[in-house]
Design an enzyme around this catalytic site. Structure first.
Site, PDB file in Angstrom:
ATOM      1  N   CYS A  86       0.877  -1.263   0.053  1.00 49.47           N
ATOM      2  CA  CYS A  86       0.049   0.022   0.020  1.00 49.47           C
ATOM      3  C   CYS A  86       0.763   1.309   0.108  1.00 49.47           C
ATOM      4  O   CYS A  86       1.903   1.328   0.621  1.00 49.47           O
ATOM      5  CB  CYS A  86      -0.995   0.106   1.219  1.00 49.47           C
ATOM      6  SG  CYS A  86      -1.840   1.356   1.570  1.00 49.47           S
ATOM      7  N   CYS A 136     -15.881  17.951   5.870  1.00 49.52           N
ATOM      8  CA  CYS A 136     -15.299  16.823   4.973  1.00 49.52           C
ATOM      9  C   CYS A 136     -15.997  16.153   3.981  1.00 49.52           C
ATOM     10  O   CYS A 136     -15.631  15.111   3.477  1.00 49.52           O
ATOM     11  CB  CYS A 136     -15.017  15.725   6.097  1.00 49.52           C
ATOM     12  SG  CYS A 136     -16.132  15.282   6.935  1.00 49.52           S
ATOM     13  N   GLU A 171     -18.584  18.417  21.748  1.00 46.87           N
ATOM     14  CA  GLU A 171     -18.376  17.122  20.933  1.00 46.87           C
ATOM     15  C   GLU A 171     -19.106  15.919  21.590  1.00 46.87           C
ATOM     16  O   GLU A 171     -19.035  15.817  22.846  1.00 46.87           O
ATOM     17  CB  GLU A 171     -16.700  16.640  21.031  1.00 46.87           C
ATOM     18  CG  GLU A 171     -16.627  15.372  20.522  1.00 46.87           C
ATOM     19  CD  GLU A 171     -16.823  15.045  19.047  1.00 46.87           C
ATOM     20  OE1 GLU A 171     -17.358  14.105  18.825  1.00 46.87           O
ATOM     21  OE2 GLU A 171     -16.350  15.923  18.251  1.00 46.87           O
ATOM     22  N   TYR A 215     -18.488  20.661  17.359  1.00 45.71           N
ATOM     23  CA  TYR A 215     -18.041  19.175  16.709  1.00 45.71           C
ATOM     24  C   TYR A 215     -16.620  19.206  16.921  1.00 45.71           C
ATOM     25  O   TYR A 215     -15.792  18.996  15.888  1.00 45.71           O
ATOM     26  CB  TYR A 215     -18.538  18.925  15.437  1.00 45.71           C
ATOM     27  CG  TYR A 215     -19.933  19.290  15.116  1.00 45.71           C
ATOM     28  CD1 TYR A 215     -21.019  18.059  15.344  1.00 45.71           C
ATOM     29  CD2 TYR A 215     -20.375  20.403  14.687  1.00 45.71           C
ATOM     30  CE1 TYR A 215     -22.324  18.646  15.247  1.00 45.71           C
ATOM     31  CE2 TYR A 215     -21.626  20.730  14.636  1.00 45.71           C
ATOM     32  CZ  TYR A 215     -22.485  19.755  14.936  1.00 45.71           C
ATOM     33  OH  TYR A 215     -24.165  19.976  14.519  1.00 45.71           O
TER      34      TYR A 215
END
Length: 576
Positions: A191, A441, A369, A348
């Site tokens: 990898c 994201c 969170e 978050y």
């Protein structure tokens, strides 16, 4: 275009995250018809008809410009989905992937594209998604060039390898899931997104348990011993944490396994070796019991001059080098805080990285969170870095916001992939802060949330994509928003009846509800079923939307299990 057809096509473009739009070439039947028309002197009319019948099919894991042979797997409302059978001609930009596992392993998507081309593709994908929302914004905004990861290979600081077999009843394998398969495992010893230490640990572990003839945990029969191997390596300190995850179905002496790992010629230093027991039938990595075989259950990593204590399950950006670019970008977007007594919300907040970066320029930073372990880690990290003006609260943002007495002057948002809960977003908007930074994201979730923010008086000043995950389809986005000066704008009250849309309906589209149900339950629900459930809860539908076409028509009723799934989706989107 029909289900089951074998067709050819050219990939016109690729939408986030990896959905290629393929323009299909005429089917063989169309070609025969065209030939017959030509003999009858009607070729021109046939060509016009063919041109009008342009067919587009969506296919995953492709590159722009590829000439494909594919099978149509689904057709709905003239839109098709397909599966690649063969790449007949490569993309003009395509190169030989520098990894023997590419295409078989499900980890990477764009390994056959030069890195600069990949950056251009991701930048275009993010820009198109933002444009789909911001075209409504009258104020100009800036989209900055995408920021690259400082390291493109060997950048990951965490891997979760799975035990299994590559083919049914084959030899023991340890690695990543095969692309498109839940069961088959590819041993990824070469990898490229991790460094050589990961490969040494993976190969040593596989060889050891192959020699020991240890069985892996079968996902269907729920019988077996070996489940996962977790490896974390701090990019800056070089410390390594290794965790073997097994069931309790066997008792084995793991001291020889520990000694084998300690004898490996690694570049980094092993800080801890753990044994995690997990008897859950679900294919998830969690701990029922953890034992320390060597060292400690944590290591230290450094980012932008701050020190962080990281455990096996700590949330921490998987690309330390890219995280520094991401957080520095966010810090630049935040700029100078106007007030000396400024209170910043970091919502978050994870392990509190952004909160600690903001602490030196704010009176107080409050991080929220939902993962309790991450909150405990954030508190310890703040103490480790000598910061006494950070407060971290464990809980759901939706609920915690009602409990915090101090109001924010600035808000930083870094939500999970699904974005911000609609009701939580409304609470955030009500604070009316002048500016906020949104770190995303998943740009599709970002686009959805931006639409709500724009509708409530915020505008985007600038945005930038940051490549945290080279060779994959994922990308981060940082957006700076500011509140419109209400004194310079006219307030307009809109009657929702005039818009033919209820307040609840505005929170999620039919397609978003359908996709949520499919993702969380595996059930496919129609727009008709969704409409029926919405009517039941008083979410008014437009007239005649849900009525049969004739008086004698009988309409199918939503089955109980699908009604329950749709109801859960309506709750998720804050519609009931």
């Amino acid at each position: 275009m029909k289900k089951g057809q074998i067709r050819e096509g050219i990939v016109m473009d690729v939408k986030f995250p990896n959905k290629g739009n393929v323009k299909l070439m005429p089917a063989s039947a169309d070609a025969e018809a065209k030939s017959s028309m030509k003999e009858n002197g009607t070729e021109e009319r046939s060509c016009i008809q063919a041109e009008e019948k342009e067919e587009i099919c969506t296919v995953k894991n492709v590159l722009p410009g590829q000439h494909l042979s594919l099978m149509i797997t689904k057709v709905r409302k003239g839109k098709g989905e397909g599966k690649v059978l063969q790449v007949l001609e490569p993309s003009p930009d395509e190169i030989q992937a520098p990894c023997p596992h590419f295409g078989n392993c499900g980890g990477c998507t764009y390994l056959a594209l030069p890195y600069e081309k990949q950056l251009g593709l991701k930048e275009k994908q993010v820009k198109e998604l933002l444009d789909s929302v911001l075209f409504r914004q009258e104020q100009p905004w800036e989209f900055e060039p995408i920021k690259a990861s400082p390291v493109q290979f060997g950048y990951r600081n965490k891997m979760e390898f799975s035990f299994g077999d590559e083919v049914k009843d084959g030899p023991l394998a340890l690695g990543m899931h095969k692309r498109g398969s839940f069961y088959d495992i590819v041993s990824v010893k070469d990898c490229r997104i991790v460094d050589e230490d990961y490969s040494q640990i993976l190969q040593g572990t596989l060889a050891y348990f192959t020699e020991e003839k240890a069985p892996f945990f079968h996902r269907l029969t729920h019988v077996g011993y070996l489940r996962h191997l977790l490896v974390r390596k701090a990019s800056h300190t070089g410390e390594i944490l290794i965790a073997l995850v097994t069931t309790t179905q066997e008792e084995r002496d793991l001291a020889p396994f520990r000694d084998m790992l300690l004898a490996l010629p690694l570049q980094g230093k092993i800080a801890g070796i753990l044994h995690i027991e997990n008897d859950s039938v679900a294919d998830v990595v969690k701990s029922d019991r953890t034992s320390v075989l060597y060292g400690q259950d944590y290591f230290y990593e450094e980012l932008l001059g701050l020190k962080f204590k990281v455990s096996v399950f700590s949330f921490f950006q998987t690309n330390s080098y890219g995280a520094e670019v991401l957080y520095q970008t966010a810090r630049e977007y935040i700029g100078n805080l106007d007030k000396e007594d400024c209170v910043v919300y970091d919502l978050y907040s994870g392990t509190g990285t952004i909160a600690q970066l903001m602490a030196p320029v704010a009176k107080k930073v409050i991080g929220v969170e939902i993962v309790e372990e991450a909150v405990e880690a954030a508190k310890k990290n703040a103490m480790l870095n000598g910061l006494d003006n950070c407060e971290f609260i464990a809980g759901d943002v939706l609920k915690v916001l009602d409990e915090i007495e101090e109001k924010p002057d600035f808000i930083i948002l870094d939500p999970p992939r699904d974005g911000i809960h609609p009701r939580a977003l409304q609470k955030i908007i009500k604070y009316g802060v002048d500016r906020m930074v949104y770190i995303s994201c998943k740009p599709t979730s970002l686009a959805r949330d931006l639409e709500v923010l724009l509708g409530n008086g915020y505008v985007v000043e600038k945005a930038v994509a940051v490549d945290q995950f080279p060779w994959t389809g994922n990308v981060e986005t940082v957006v700076l928003l500011s509140k419109l000066n209400t004194k310079q704008h006219i307030e307009v009250e809109l009657n929702l009846d005039e818009l033919d849309l209820t307040a609840a309906e505005s929170k999620a589209t039919y397609e978003e509800i359908r996709e949520y149900v499919l993702e969380h339950t595996g059930l496919k629900v129609s727009h008709l079923y969704i409409a029926q459930v919405k009517q039941k809860y008083g979410i008014i539908e437009r007239e005649n939307y849900n009525k049969p076409k004739s008086e004698n028509s009988r309409q199918p009723k939503c089955p109980p299990e699908k009604e329950a799934a749709i109801t859960e989706a309506l709750k998720h989107f804050g519609m009931i």
